[in-house]
Motif scaffolding. Structure first.
Motif, short mmCIF file in Angstrom:
data_model
loop_
_atom_site.label_atom_id
_atom_site.label_comp_id
_atom_site.label_asym_id
_atom_site.label_seq_id
_atom_site.Cartn_x
_atom_site.Cartn_y
_atom_site.Cartn_z
N ALA A 1 0.83 -1.21 0.00
CA ALA A 1 0.00 0.00 0.00
C ALA A 1 0.87 1.26 0.00
CB ALA A 1 -0.94 0.00 1.21
N ARG A 2 2.07 1.16 0.55
CA ARG A 2 2.97 2.32 0.59
C ARG A 2 4.08 2.20 -0.44
NH1 ARG A 2 5.24 2.02 5.90
NH2 ARG A 2 4.00 0.17 6.27
N ALA A 3 3.95 1.26 -1.36
CA ALA A 3 4.89 1.09 -2.46
C ALA A 3 6.29 0.69 -1.99
CB ALA A 3 4.97 2.35 -3.33
N ASN A 4 6.37 0.13 -0.79
CA ASN A 4 7.70 -0.22 -0.27
C ASN A 4 8.06 -1.69 -0.50
OD1 ASN A 4 5.97 -1.47 1.44
ND2 ASN A 4 6.71 -0.52 3.32
N GLY A 5 7.26 -2.40 -1.30
CA GLY A 5 7.59 -3.77 -1.65
C GLY A 5 7.09 -4.82 -0.67
N GLU A 6 6.39 -4.40 0.38
CA GLU A 6 5.89 -5.37 1.36
C GLU A 6 4.68 -6.07 0.78
OE1 GLU A 6 6.96 -3.84 5.84
OE2 GLU A 6 4.92 -3.58 5.10
N THR A 7 4.93 -7.26 0.23
CA THR A 7 3.88 -7.90 -0.53
C THR A 7 3.04 -8.81 0.36
OG1 THR A 7 3.45 -9.47 -2.30
CG2 THR A 7 5.59 -9.61 -1.28
N ALA A 8 1.77 -8.94 0.02
CA ALA A 8 0.87 -9.79 0.79
C ALA A 8 1.35 -11.23 0.82
CB ALA A 8 -0.53 -9.72 0.20
N ARG A 9 1.99 -11.68 -0.26
CA ARG A 9 2.26 -13.11 -0.36
C ARG A 9 3.59 -13.52 0.22
NH1 ARG A 9 1.95 -12.76 -6.81
NH2 ARG A 9 3.87 -11.65 -7.20
N GLY A 10 4.32 -12.61 0.82
CA GLY A 10 5.60 -13.02 1.41
C GLY A 10 6.73 -12.83 0.43
N GLY A 11 7.92 -12.62 0.94
CA GLY A 11 9.03 -12.23 0.07
C GLY A 11 8.88 -10.75 -0.21
N ARG A 12 9.64 -10.21 -1.12
CA ARG A 12 9.53 -8.80 -1.40
C ARG A 12 9.42 -8.53 -2.89
NH1 ARG A 12 10.24 -5.79 3.12
NH2 ARG A 12 10.03 -3.86 1.97
N ALA A 13 8.58 -7.61 -3.23
CA ALA A 13 8.60 -7.05 -4.58
C ALA A 13 9.47 -5.79 -4.51
CB ALA A 13 7.18 -6.71 -5.02
N ALA A 14 9.68 -5.18 -5.64
CA ALA A 14 10.55 -4.00 -5.66
C ALA A 14 9.97 -2.87 -4.83
CB ALA A 14 10.75 -3.54 -7.11
N ASP A 15 10.85 -2.18 -4.10
CA ASP A 15 10.45 -0.97 -3.37
C ASP A 15 10.40 0.15 -4.39
OD1 ASP A 15 11.64 0.61 -0.30
OD2 ASP A 15 10.36 1.36 -1.90
N LEU A 16 9.23 0.60 -4.73
CA LEU A 16 9.09 1.58 -5.81
C LEU A 16 9.45 2.99 -5.37
CD1 LEU A 16 5.89 0.17 -7.48
CD2 LEU A 16 8.28 -0.21 -8.10
N ARG A 17 9.61 3.18 -4.07
CA ARG A 17 9.97 4.53 -3.60
C ARG A 17 11.41 4.87 -4.00
NH1 ARG A 17 9.23 3.69 2.56
NH2 ARG A 17 10.64 2.03 1.90
N ILE A 18 12.20 3.85 -4.23
CA ILE A 18 13.59 4.09 -4.60
C ILE A 18 13.87 3.62 -6.02
CG2 ILE A 18 14.58 4.13 -2.29
CD1 ILE A 18 15.31 1.15 -2.71
N PHE A 19 12.84 3.56 -6.86
CA PHE A 19 13.05 3.19 -8.25
C PHE A 19 14.00 4.19 -8.89
CE2 PHE A 19 12.03 0.84 -11.95
CZ PHE A 19 12.17 1.74 -13.00
N ASN A 20 15.09 3.68 -9.49
CA ASN A 20 16.13 4.61 -9.94
C ASN A 20 16.60 4.37 -11.36
OD1 ASN A 20 17.56 2.27 -9.70
ND2 ASN A 20 19.03 3.03 -8.20
N ARG A 21 15.81 3.62 -12.14
CA ARG A 21 16.31 3.31 -13.48
C ARG A 21 15.71 4.22 -14.54
NH1 ARG A 21 14.98 -1.75 -15.12
NH2 ARG A 21 13.49 -2.14 -13.44
N GLY A 22 15.01 5.24 -14.08
CA GLY A 22 14.50 6.22 -15.03
C GLY A 22 13.14 5.84 -15.59
N PHE A 23 12.50 6.82 -16.22
CA PHE A 23 11.12 6.67 -16.66
C PHE A 23 10.96 5.60 -17.73
CE2 PHE A 23 6.86 7.63 -17.29
CZ PHE A 23 6.59 7.82 -18.64
N ARG A 24 11.88 5.57 -18.69
CA ARG A 24 11.75 4.59 -19.79
C ARG A 24 11.77 3.16 -19.25
NH1 ARG A 24 14.79 4.98 -25.25
NH2 ARG A 24 13.42 6.45 -26.28
N ALA A 25 12.71 2.90 -18.34
CA ALA A 25 12.83 1.56 -17.77
C ALA A 25 11.57 1.20 -17.01
CB ALA A 25 14.05 1.47 -16.87
N TYR A 26 11.00 2.18 -16.35
CA TYR A 26 9.74 1.94 -15.62
C TYR A 26 8.65 1.48 -16.59
CZ TYR A 26 5.11 3.35 -14.04
OH TYR A 26 3.76 3.38 -13.79
N VAL A 27 8.49 2.23 -17.68
CA VAL A 27 7.42 1.89 -18.62
C VAL A 27 7.67 0.52 -19.24
CG1 VAL A 27 6.28 2.57 -20.75
CG2 VAL A 27 6.93 4.32 -19.09
#
Lengths: 138, 563
Positions: free
Chosen positions: A59-85
């Motif tokens: 919910a806070r985009a910090n990668g704390e996933t419901a299913r356990g383990g971690r998804a990417a913390d989007l607050r520190i996404f650093n690969r630029g806009f193109r990579a995001y898309v």
């Protein structure tokens, strides 16, 4: 052309358009988010994020996933806009994990992806980079 | 589907020798199904009443400290192990990742493995989260009945591991890959079926995967043909049909996603149901219409497949306070009572025959979503619906519930419930609803306010807590088992297997299993020795992983016996 040939041809065109997901050419992705800072885009992006992204990215985009383990913390996404898309459209098949990021390119249009990006930019913390146009593959 | 002449020969021989079931006299007969948990453990929840209670006493409060690990079997799973192991005649059956494993109970060696591959176009919007999870299998006659995630029922021969048939049921399609399909709504089944004599009861859940309306099916064990289907959401002419806006039933949800309970005298199957869909209630009455059938306890007549009664535990729910917990059957004041500890923080007690509300015990430490139930069981002063897109509100308990799917137990000897509970809260908000591949989204978002795991014993007669073991970390024990040896057995969220005195809560035996528990143990006799078996493995999830540093994913079945 016989009328029925044309009808079949038109039907085939319509059918193939319906079946193929519409994907923007990667070369057409701008270096930075044209919707950055746009209040309406941020609101719409937030609504989309809370509906489709938060289960994995939290919910806070910090990668704390419901299913356990971690998804990417989007607050520190650093690969630029193109990579995001590119990542959103193609998904990620991360080796070693039981779950991968799905490919959203067939179901979310460009504008929606940019709106979600505009929202995520408002959550950025130290180390984030949304501006530079590096490709995901570099 | 192969027909093995040797299998038929074996079935014919067993039929000649054994049992009294009307349509198949072999293997797990009516007598075995009726007997409950003693030498065998043929029902996921131990017995028809869903009590997870075994009458075995060989392991008891005097000798439980002398337990040892007999063997460990690796499941190689990629998702949480959620199954209670079943046992009959020397073999343990455990479903995991759309496979069924048969394990020799004496040696811990694998005997056979049945593998099923999900369809290529599998993949509803949250399907990844659920794929591979199964709560258990059903045993009937010579077959293991397994429900794969794509809503197919498999009849697998107990000794050979070969499927006699695999049935899909019309109208119950699996969720398709949402990135490709125009309509990826479907039924994603993570529970197991339940066997009663002559019928396999199959819960069909489509909630949260597009809101397909929930059903309970009755299936012929021999042929796999559908005998009846019971709609959880009322249809025209049924009580409560008018508690849904016209047309909203089609995406209503209300999936029966637990293994229920059965009363052979009343001939009723009892289940709890999931929330109405979407979580944002704007399309189903805005929280002002009751949506009976969702967040309800439902009784199905197993002879006719008609719903006998529905009790709405959370009318018009907009907090995701659904009640898909097993309604446990107990005796109170000479009557058969449905007692359901559920997400809401209450245990609801209903007359099993009529569904009439008797009382509700508040067993959670902190509840703020209601001030309590009125004399009809209706929650009073429910926390107001949050504004769509507005600020989140603090709600206790949180939407994973004071209890969730980790099964609870009841011991008729001590008279106590044993609850896999957690006292935690949430910040909850309502969002606009987005639609992807015809999957209407939840329209809500939340964050956990972490609270402790509480392994809790509760007295239904007094309405008071009997004892608790409170942990200093969040989550739930994997599930409870209780026995006539006066024992309560479970594994904590963090992987600590424990045996406690069922009366006092004193811990008699502990063993670190090294990975998270998401399942409850079972117990049975193997060549004169009582064994306890626990499937274990997973990650705590839901934002709790950070509280368990060093706890990694695992996947195995651990068997215990006396030294």
């Amino acid at each position: 052309m016989q009328w029925w040939n044309r009808a079949v041809l038109i039907a085939a065109c319509v059918l193939s358009t319906a079946l193929d997901p519409v994907r923007a050419d990667d070369a057409a992705i701008p270096d930075s988010n044209p919707l950055s800072g746009d209040a309406k885009a941020i609101k719409e992006g937030r609504d989309w994020y809370q509906n489709v992204c938060n289960v994995c990215h939290g919910a806070r985009a910090n990668g704390e996933t419901a299913r356990g383990g971690r998804a990417a913390d989007l607050r520190i996404f650093n690969r630029g806009f193109r990579a995001y898309v590119e990542t959103v459209k193609r998904g990620r098949n991360t080796t070693g994990l039981a779950f991968s990021m799905p490919a959203w390119g067939g179901v979310l249009d460009d504008e929606t992806i940019y709106q979600i990006g505009a929202y995520l930019e408002t959550l950025a913390i130290d180390g984030a980079n949304w501006k530079e146009g590096k490709s995901a593959s570099q | 589907m192969k027909t093995l002449s040797s299998t038929l020969g074996a079935v014919a021989l067993s039929a000649a020798l054994a049992g009294s079931m009307q349509d198949a006299g072999a293997g797990v007969s009516q007598a075995v199904l009726d007997a409950g948990a003693a030498d065998n453990w043929v029902h996921t929840n131990g017995n028809y009443a869903g009590q997870r209670y075994s009458t075995l006493t060989q392991i008891n409060t005097a000798n439980a400290k002398n337990l040892k690990i007999a063997w460990i079997y690796s499941l190689g799973g990629r998702n949480d192990a959620m199954a209670t192991p079943s046992y009959y005649d020397g073999l343990i059956y455990v479903p995991q990742d759309n496979k069924v494993y048969a394990i020799d109970a004496q040696t811990g060696k694998g005997v056979w493995k049945y593998e099923y591959k999900l369809p290529d176009d599998w993949g509803g919007l949250f399907a990844d989260f659920m794929a591979g999870k199964h709560r258990g299998v059903a045993l009937h006659g010579d077959y293991v009945y397994f429900l794969s995630n794509d809503a197919k029922l498999h009849a697998i021969h107990m000794k050979t591991g070969k499927a006699k048939w695999v049935k899909s049921f019309e109208g119950f399609q699996a969720p398709r890959d949402f990135a490709k399909a125009k309509d990826s709504t479907g039924y994603l089944c993570t529970v197991g079926p339940m066997a009663i004599p002559g019928t396999i009861i199959v819960p069909m859940n489509g909630t949260d995967f597009g809101g397909r309306p929930g059903y309970v099916l009755g299936v012929d064990p021999e042929t796999g043909n559908l005998k009846w289907k019971a709609n959880m959401i009322p249809g025209p002419g049924e009580v409560g049909y008018d508690t849904w806006p016209e047309g909203s039933q089609e995406y209503g949800g209300a999936g029966p996603w637990i293994v229920g309970s059965y009363d052979p005298q009343l001939k009723m199957y009892f289940t709890g149901t999931a929330n109405a869909y979407e979580w944002n209630p704007k399309h189903r009455g805005g929280g002002k219409m009751d949506n009976l059938g969702a967040a309800s306890i439902v009784a199905v007549n197993t002879e006719t497949g008609k719903v006998a009664w529905r009790f709405g535990a959370v009318p018009g729910d907009y907090l995701d306070f659904d009640v898909p917990q097993t309604p446990i059957l107990i005796q109170m004041n000479g009557k058969t009572v449905v007692a359901q500890p559920n997400k809401t923080g209450f245990i609801h007690y209903l007359d099993a025959q009529t569904g009439k509300f008797i009382k509700a015990d508040k067993f959670a430490d902190k509840v703020n979503w209601t001030t309590g139930m009125d004399s009809n069981g209706r929650p009073m002063n429910v926390i107001p619906l949050p504004e769509e897109g507005g600020a989140k509100v603090e709600v206790w308990p949180g939407l994973l519930g004071t209890v969730n799917m980790y099964p609870n137990a009841y011991n008729p000897t001590t008279g106590l419930f044993y609850l896999s509970a957690s006292d935690y809260g949430m910040m909850y908000g309502i969002e606009p609803i987005k639609v992807v591949s015809n999957v209407r989204h939840l329209g809500a978002s939340w964050e956990n306010i972490n609270g402790p795991e509480v392994d809790q014993a509760w007295n239904p007669a007094t309405g008071k807590e009997a004892w608790r073991i409170q942990r200093d970390k969040p989550g739930y024990a994997g599930g409870m088992l209780t026995t006539a040896g006066n024992l309560t057995i479970f594994t904590t969220q963090g992987g600590l297997f424990q045996i406690a005195d069922a009366t006092t809560g004193k811990v008699l035996y502990s063993m670190e299993l090294g990975t998270a528990a998401k399942a409850g143990p079972s117990t049975f006799m193997v060549n004169g020795k009582q064994m306890i078996v626990q499937a274990v493995g997973g990650l705590p999830g839901f934002g709790r992983d950070e509280q368990y540093p060093g706890l990694n994913f695992g996947s195995m079945v651990v068997a215990f016996e006396l030294q």
